[in-house]
Motif scaffolding. Structure first.
Motif, PDB file in Angstrom:
ATOM      1  N   GLN A   1      -1.610  83.221 189.112  1.00 23.09           N
ATOM      2  CA  GLN A   1      -2.524  83.431 187.995  1.00 23.09           C
ATOM      3  C   GLN A   1      -1.731  83.337 186.689  1.00 23.09           C
ATOM      4  OE1 GLN A   1      -5.627  83.556 187.729  1.00 23.09           O
ATOM      5  NE2 GLN A   1      -6.633  84.490 189.484  1.00 23.09           N
ATOM      6  N   GLU A   2      -2.392  82.826 185.665  1.00 25.26           N
ATOM      7  CA  GLU A   2      -1.764  82.759 184.350  1.00 25.26           C
ATOM      8  C   GLU A   2      -1.597  84.170 183.782  1.00 25.26           C
ATOM      9  OE1 GLU A   2      -0.654  80.055 183.117  1.00 25.26           O
ATOM     10  OE2 GLU A   2      -1.517  78.664 184.582  1.00 25.26           O
ATOM     11  N   ALA A   3      -0.624  84.342 182.881  1.00 24.48           N
ATOM     12  CA  ALA A   3      -0.355  85.661 182.302  1.00 24.48           C
ATOM     13  C   ALA A   3      -1.576  86.210 181.568  1.00 24.48           C
ATOM     14  CB  ALA A   3       0.835  85.574 181.345  1.00 24.48           C
ATOM     15  N   TRP A   4      -2.337  85.328 180.928  1.00 28.13           N
ATOM     16  CA  TRP A   4      -3.498  85.785 180.167  1.00 28.13           C
ATOM     17  C   TRP A   4      -4.529  86.445 181.067  1.00 28.13           C
ATOM     18  CZ3 TRP A   4      -8.064  83.955 181.851  1.00 28.13           C
ATOM     19  CH2 TRP A   4      -8.103  82.725 182.506  1.00 28.13           C
ATOM     20  N   PHE A   5      -4.549  86.079 182.370  1.00 25.22           N
ATOM     21  CA  PHE A   5      -5.550  86.652 183.274  1.00 25.22           C
ATOM     22  C   PHE A   5      -5.355  88.165 183.379  1.00 25.22           C
ATOM     23  CE2 PHE A   5      -6.968  88.155 187.379  1.00 25.22           C
ATOM     24  CZ  PHE A   5      -8.237  87.613 187.481  1.00 25.22           C
ATOM     25  N   TRP A   6      -4.110  88.607 183.548  1.00 26.66           N
ATOM     26  CA  TRP A   6      -3.852  90.038 183.680  1.00 26.66           C
ATOM     27  C   TRP A   6      -3.994  90.745 182.338  1.00 26.66           C
ATOM     28  CZ3 TRP A   6      -4.316  91.606 188.355  1.00 26.66           C
ATOM     29  CH2 TRP A   6      -4.024  90.728 189.405  1.00 26.66           C
ATOM     30  N   GLU A   7      -3.738  90.024 181.240  1.00 30.99           N
ATOM     31  CA  GLU A   7      -4.000  90.592 179.914  1.00 30.99           C
ATOM     32  C   GLU A   7      -5.497  90.834 179.736  1.00 30.99           C
ATOM     33  OE1 GLU A   7      -2.338  87.813 177.201  1.00 30.99           O
ATOM     34  OE2 GLU A   7      -0.253  88.222 177.774  1.00 30.99           O
ATOM     35  N   GLU A   8      -6.301  89.925 180.258  1.00 33.39           N
ATOM     36  CA  GLU A   8      -7.753  90.088 180.183  1.00 33.39           C
ATOM     37  C   GLU A   8      -8.212  91.283 181.019  1.00 33.39           C
ATOM     38  OE1 GLU A   8     -10.533  87.075 181.962  1.00 33.39           O
ATOM     39  OE2 GLU A   8     -10.902  86.629 179.852  1.00 33.39           O
ATOM     40  N   GLU A   9      -7.581  91.470 182.192  1.00 32.64           N
ATOM     41  CA  GLU A   9      -7.902  92.636 183.016  1.00 32.64           C
ATOM     42  C   GLU A   9      -7.535  93.927 182.271  1.00 32.64           C
ATOM     43  OE1 GLU A   9      -9.503  92.800 185.721  1.00 32.64           O
ATOM     44  OE2 GLU A   9      -9.167  91.049 187.007  1.00 32.64           O
ATOM     45  N   THR A  10      -6.389  93.925 181.623  1.00 30.03           N
ATOM     46  CA  THR A  10      -5.966  95.100 180.851  1.00 30.03           C
ATOM     47  C   THR A  10      -6.962  95.400 179.742  1.00 30.03           C
ATOM     48  OG1 THR A  10      -3.623  94.701 181.322  1.00 30.03           O
ATOM     49  CG2 THR A  10      -4.142  96.073 179.409  1.00 30.03           C
TER      50      THR A  10
ATOM     51  N   ALA B   1      -2.899  96.648 183.258  1.00 27.62           N
ATOM     52  CA  ALA B   1      -3.397  96.291 184.580  1.00 27.62           C
ATOM     53  C   ALA B   1      -2.302  95.527 185.314  1.00 27.62           C
ATOM     54  CB  ALA B   1      -4.652  95.442 184.455  1.00 27.62           C
ATOM     55  N   GLU B   2      -1.974  95.962 186.514  1.00 26.95           N
ATOM     56  CA  GLU B   2      -0.890  95.350 187.269  1.00 26.95           C
ATOM     57  C   GLU B   2      -1.375  94.957 188.650  1.00 26.95           C
ATOM     58  OE1 GLU B   2       2.715  97.565 187.297  1.00 26.95           O
ATOM     59  OE2 GLU B   2       2.374  98.398 185.309  1.00 26.95           O
ATOM     60  N   PRO B   3      -1.010  93.754 189.103  1.00 24.95           N
ATOM     61  CA  PRO B   3      -1.387  93.347 190.465  1.00 24.95           C
ATOM     62  C   PRO B   3      -0.707  94.234 191.494  1.00 24.95           C
ATOM     63  CG  PRO B   3       0.182  91.810 189.516  1.00 24.95           C
ATOM     64  CD  PRO B   3      -0.216  92.743 188.418  1.00 24.95           C
ATOM     65  N   TRP B   4      -1.336  94.369 192.649  1.00 28.72           N
ATOM     66  CA  TRP B   4      -0.838  95.280 193.670  1.00 28.72           C
ATOM     67  C   TRP B   4      -0.687  94.557 194.997  1.00 28.72           C
ATOM     68  CZ3 TRP B   4       1.610  99.612 193.545  1.00 28.72           C
ATOM     69  CH2 TRP B   4       1.736 100.378 194.700  1.00 28.72           C
ATOM     70  N   GLY B   5       0.321  94.968 195.787  1.00 30.58           N
ATOM     71  CA  GLY B   5       0.514  94.422 197.125  1.00 30.58           C
ATOM     72  C   GLY B   5       0.799  92.932 197.094  1.00 30.58           C
ATOM     73  N   ALA B   6       0.205  92.211 198.037  1.00 28.51           N
ATOM     74  CA  ALA B   6       0.446  90.778 198.141  1.00 28.51           C
ATOM     75  C   ALA B   6      -0.066  90.029 196.920  1.00 28.51           C
ATOM     76  CB  ALA B   6      -0.231  90.230 199.400  1.00 28.51           C
ATOM     77  N   TRP B   7      -0.961  90.657 196.151  1.00 33.53           N
ATOM     78  CA  TRP B   7      -1.524  89.989 194.977  1.00 33.53           C
ATOM     79  C   TRP B   7      -0.527  89.900 193.831  1.00 33.53           C
ATOM     80  CZ3 TRP B   7      -6.108  87.677 195.735  1.00 33.53           C
ATOM     81  CH2 TRP B   7      -6.804  88.060 196.885  1.00 33.53           C
ATOM     82  N   ARG B   8       0.652  90.500 193.976  1.00 31.52           N
ATOM     83  CA  ARG B   8       1.696  90.338 192.964  1.00 31.52           C
ATOM     84  C   ARG B   8       2.107  88.873 192.828  1.00 31.52           C
ATOM     85  NH1 ARG B   8       5.162  94.977 191.934  1.00 31.52           N
ATOM     86  NH2 ARG B   8       4.315  96.859 192.889  1.00 31.52           N
ATOM     87  N   TRP B   9       1.955  88.108 193.910  1.00 31.01           N
ATOM     88  CA  TRP B   9       2.421  86.722 193.892  1.00 31.01           C
ATOM     89  C   TRP B   9       1.269  85.725 193.864  1.00 31.01           C
ATOM     90  CZ3 TRP B   9       4.799  90.334 197.259  1.00 31.01           C
ATOM     91  CH2 TRP B   9       6.033  90.788 196.792  1.00 31.01           C
TER      92      TRP B   9
END
Length: 363
Positions: free
Chosen positions: A80-89, A69-77
């Motif tokens: 959020q902690e790294a674990w948040f996107w790991e949880e989305e994945t 799971a990768e943030p898109w657009g302005a949400w790239r910045w």
């Protein structure tokens, strides 16, 4: 980011669900939704599952088989902690497995299984959950988190429901996500990324005409591309006055990059094209954009092609200079919109294209 997605033709489910949602979300109702698609077969090099996350009408996350799971657009910045996107994945990989299983146990020859899962915040700060699923573009199941069960009609719905019920604690975890995790994630994004909701992208407007069904008619087409937010007003004018014979509302259709497009058509007497114009209003514009139609054949084709080619070359050079300046001003960090558009065919939302949209060669 991501791989090209196959483009099955029968996909009305997410389109019909998404358009009513867009009207609500553009009115300012905070929401978090995941759009999920699994296919039984896919061309080589394309995923069998892909998903996208939407905060209101904004695309903020993409995912496809084998990736993260990768943030898109302005949400790239967004902070959020790294674990948040790991949880989305982790969540999307689980949805991938469940939807692929649903395809296997549903009717023979089934091609596409889709889901729309998420929540909206009500004015009293309570949450309204949504979890709906479809098979080959037809509504199949709805999950009720309070009753911990899926409901639908027909043998296919029963097969998928029984398969999911047989998985230990799946219903409890699905209910927990809808009632607890989803509202928490939404509130986190609203707090940490609130500046991203102010993003606006002005539309690109194109107008043209084609001979109509009869020699006495001509079809005018006015299209607005790559705009955000989805609120847009498109009107036809005759000698500067609004034309009233149009259908009432032109719906915005999502692109795969988080922006939207819209299209209006009007049939007029052949030879009268130059009397008409198209005007577009949008929150990102300080005023309206008005484009005039021309009577076909006003300029020889080679001259018109040369003018267009010269304009495109100039705009390309200008865009390169502007991008360089923005990059430098941000201290080497690209502006959010630099990565907004993707290669043709690398479009997570291409399956939601409208007839006659920007992806339609006949437009």
């Amino acid at each position: 980011m991501g791989s090209p997605s196959p483009k099955p033709q029968n996909l009305p489910f997410l389109v019909l669900l998404l358009l009513p949602l867009l009207r609500v979300l553009s009115a300012g109702t905070p929401s978090l939704f995941y759009r999920l698609t699994a296919v039984s077969s896919a061309p080589r090099g394309t995923p069998k599952f892909w998903g996208s996350g939407w905060l209101g009408p904004q695309l903020f996350l993409t995912y496809s088989s084998g990736g993260n799971a990768e943030p898109w657009g302005a949400w790239r910045w967004e902070s959020q902690e790294a674990w948040f996107w790991e949880e989305e994945t982790w969540y999307l990989k689980k949805q991938e497995r469940l939807l692929q299983e649903a395809l296997r146990v549903s009717k023979e020859g089934a091609q596409i299984f889709q889901g729309l899962v998420g929540c909206q915040l009500k004015p009293d700060n309570s949450s309204q959950p949504t979890a709906r699923f479809a098979l080959d573009g037809v509504d199949l199941l709805t999950f009720d988190p309070t009753r911990r069960d899926w409901f639908g009609h027909g043998a296919e719905a029963s097969n998928v429901r029984n398969n999911w019920l047989n998985e230990s604690k799946l219903a409890e975890k699905a209910a927990e996500f809808l009632l607890i995790s989803c509202p928490q994630r939404l509130k986190s994004h609203l707090q940490r990324g609130k500046h991203n909701f102010q993003w606006k992208e002005a539309p690109e407007v194109r107008a043209g005409s084609l001979p109509g069904p009869g020699a006495a008619l001509s079809t005018l087409s006015c299209q607005a591309f790559f705009f955000f937010p989805p609120d847009l007003e498109l009107k036809f004018l005759r000698e500067g006055k609004p034309v009233t014979e149009l259908s009432p509302r032109l719906e915005p259709w999502p692109n795969g990059d988080g922006t939207f497009h819209s299209r209006g058509t009007l049939q007029v007497p052949a030879g009268d094209e130059a009397l008409y114009s198209c005007t577009v209003q949008h929150p990102a514009l300080t005023g309206s954009i008005t484009v005039n139609f021309e009577t076909p054949g006003r300029l020889p084709l080679p001259i018109r092609v040369s003018l267009v080619a010269g304009s495109l070359l100039f705009l390309a050079c200008l865009a390169a200079v502007v991008a360089c300046v923005i990059y430098r001003k941000r201290g080497g960090r690209p502006a959010p919109w630099i990565f907004r558009r993707r290669r043709a065919g690398d479009d997570v939302g291409a399956l939601l294209s409208a007839p006659g949209s920007a992806q339609d060669p006949s437009s």
